[in-house]
Enzyme design. Sequence first.
Site, PDB file in Angstrom:
ATOM      1  N   ASP A  78      54.092  46.681 -18.058  1.00 24.88           N
ATOM      2  CA  ASP A  78      55.151  45.669 -18.041  1.00 24.88           C
ATOM      3  C   ASP A  78      56.321  46.077 -17.155  1.00 24.88           C
ATOM      4  O   ASP A  78      56.977  45.228 -16.544  1.00 24.88           O
ATOM      5  CB  ASP A  78      55.654  45.399 -19.461  1.00 24.88           C
ATOM      6  N   CYS A 119      50.391  51.121 -24.749  1.00 23.34           N
ATOM      7  CA  CYS A 119      51.552  50.414 -24.216  1.00 23.34           C
ATOM      8  C   CYS A 119      51.431  48.896 -24.300  1.00 23.34           C
ATOM      9  O   CYS A 119      50.332  48.346 -24.313  1.00 23.34           O
ATOM     10  CB  CYS A 119      51.782  50.805 -22.758  1.00 23.34           C
ATOM     11  N   ASP A 120      52.594  48.248 -24.356  1.00 20.50           N
ATOM     12  CA  ASP A 120      52.772  46.834 -24.068  1.00 20.50           C
ATOM     13  C   ASP A 120      51.800  45.955 -24.854  1.00 20.50           C
ATOM     14  O   ASP A 120      51.671  46.100 -26.047  1.00 20.50           O
ATOM     15  CB  ASP A 120      52.706  46.618 -22.555  1.00 20.50           C
ATOM     16  N   LYS A 121      51.050  45.068 -24.171  1.00 17.55           N
ATOM     17  CA  LYS A 121      50.190  44.092 -24.857  1.00 17.55           C
ATOM     18  C   LYS A 121      48.885  44.706 -25.330  1.00 17.55           C
ATOM     19  O   LYS A 121      48.097  44.065 -26.014  1.00 17.55           O
ATOM     20  CB  LYS A 121      49.871  42.899 -23.944  1.00 17.55           C
ATOM     21  N   CYS A 192      56.857  54.742 -22.935  1.00 16.61           N
ATOM     22  CA  CYS A 192      58.269  55.002 -22.631  1.00 16.61           C
ATOM     23  C   CYS A 192      59.046  55.354 -23.889  1.00 16.61           C
ATOM     24  O   CYS A 192      58.876  54.744 -24.940  1.00 16.61           O
ATOM     25  CB  CYS A 192      58.880  53.811 -21.906  1.00 16.61           C
ATOM     26  N   GLU A 449      59.080  38.785 -19.469  1.00 15.37           N
ATOM     27  CA  GLU A 449      60.157  39.569 -20.056  1.00 15.37           C
ATOM     28  C   GLU A 449      61.376  39.527 -19.144  1.00 15.37           C
ATOM     29  O   GLU A 449      61.248  39.431 -17.929  1.00 15.37           O
ATOM     30  CB  GLU A 449      59.710  41.013 -20.269  1.00 15.37           C
ATOM     31  N   SER A 475      62.018  42.688 -22.928  1.00 12.69           N
ATOM     32  CA  SER A 475      61.484  44.019 -23.129  1.00 12.69           C
ATOM     33  C   SER A 475      62.195  44.652 -24.316  1.00 12.69           C
ATOM     34  O   SER A 475      63.331  44.313 -24.636  1.00 12.69           O
ATOM     35  CB  SER A 475      61.736  44.865 -21.879  1.00 12.69           C
TER      36      SER A 475
END
Length: 562
Positions: A78, A119-121, A192, A449, A475
Amino acid sequence: MRSDEVKKGYQRTPHRALFRATGINDNDFDKPFIGVANSFIEIIPGHFFVNKVAEIIKEEIKANGCIPFEFNTIGIDDGIAMGHDGMLYSLPSRELIANSIESVMNAHKLDAMIAIPNCDKIVPGMIMGALRVDVPTIFVSGGPMRKGYTKDGTAIDLSTAFEAVGKHEAGLISDDELKDIECNACPSGGSCSGMFTANSMNTLMEAMGIALPGNGTILALTPERENLYRESARRICEIAKDDQLSKQFKLKNIINAKAIQNAFAVDMAMGGSTNTVLHMLAIAHEADVDFQLRDINSISDQVAHIAKISPSLSTVHMEDVHRAGGVNAVMNEMTKRSNHVLLDNITVGGEMLFEKIANAAIKDPTIIHTINNPYSPVGGLAILFGNLAEQGAVVKSAGITGEKKFSGTAVCYDSQQDAIVGILAGEIKAGDVVVIRYEGPKGGPGMQEMLTPTSLIMGMGLGSSVALITDGRFSGATRGIAIGHVSPEAAEGGLIGLLKNRDHIVIDIDQHMLSADISEDEIQLRRNNFIPIRKKLNSKWLSQYRQLVSNASSGAILNCDF
């Protein structure tokens, strides 16, 4: 075993022939077949090393009497997709990931699964797909990234890098300072390091009981993380080799109404990303749990916010939370005030939740606060309603410092890119409400985002004097009065699409209110002449997605019943 359907009996002779081509022999056909769903991809910092993680897990699965079959899902970073049309593909990728899990596991009748997201999705996509398959599944993520440090020793992370762009634009930092941040914000592999979407979801997997303790907080690329991989592999084999345990630990037996409530309660206590709302609603749908967006406020009102992590508090990162006791310590502390942690739910480790957290204690009360010294007596997320959000909108109240009320005049943009250009051109002043529309699931499509515009606003020193509302999303690195998921979205005729520049907007976080000061007559007059913008697309996948996706109030799930 479920896999007997593809490996037992004379009619499966050709099937076994194909298995033998992969190295399977006579001794293996009586063993459980376990899918190892990996999300290895070299472009994402949280994933470029998980090919090696899968090797560790497969080694342990073989040593414990089962047969692993590794397969892969896709992944999108992302952060790299942020601020351009690449972000249109991020949320839709969740559906591709869920579909790939369902496809591989059901086509080959595998008995159990161990999933390696980060991570993310990718995390919610894997959970959604696994729920459709409903076999015993353990999730073990790649683990969080270390925090970075500037040359002067200041702790930084990815959100620092995004906000640094705005500071540089405003002349607040030099080229050398910007480069220092760029080179040190992401110092290692892992998700992150703050409480952004990835780490929010990785901690909520612990709360739901589908990951072993430490999943959300043990640093990536450490011996402690390797121990977690091996422990997870041993446990999935223990379950898969026992018919009774395989029935008991089907995923839908673990992710039930109690698990969904526990996830939202921990989310409130830890001030997770607003994206968790989007994903947990979709997960609840796949788990056949009736959970409504409005229900979140009743949980938030009774769950104190006791762990503040970057971006809400820039000095605290996931490694600090781990050192302070981790997610179990947060949950144990929560039970001293709230009955919204439902302790009588089974976890994949075999214990009931109350057993899992019984001995957990806060080791550093400056990181995880006690229930008697919370950051806030209410949770870190809030759902807003009003004529601008008849079906709801989401704000990370944990990321707001100071006043939680705001009224101002609208400055409207019909895309994120237009907003970025306008912000950089100095069009935003103190007292404005930045409105970014046509970025919802349908309107984007894909619900971009908004970290770039919010970071620019923060970096340019306008964070406390400007609000932002959007039918897109944020985000987990976003902070300030940034309200997303506005539903109905502009593309489906929501009031956010009818707003004009200089309309008066009123926001009251504590009262859960988001409204435009426009009369019903004026709204109707505007609606009579309103035709939503329909963006031209040069993508077959995004065109399909736009036709099928619901708005954010139901988790942006795909409508399958027509």
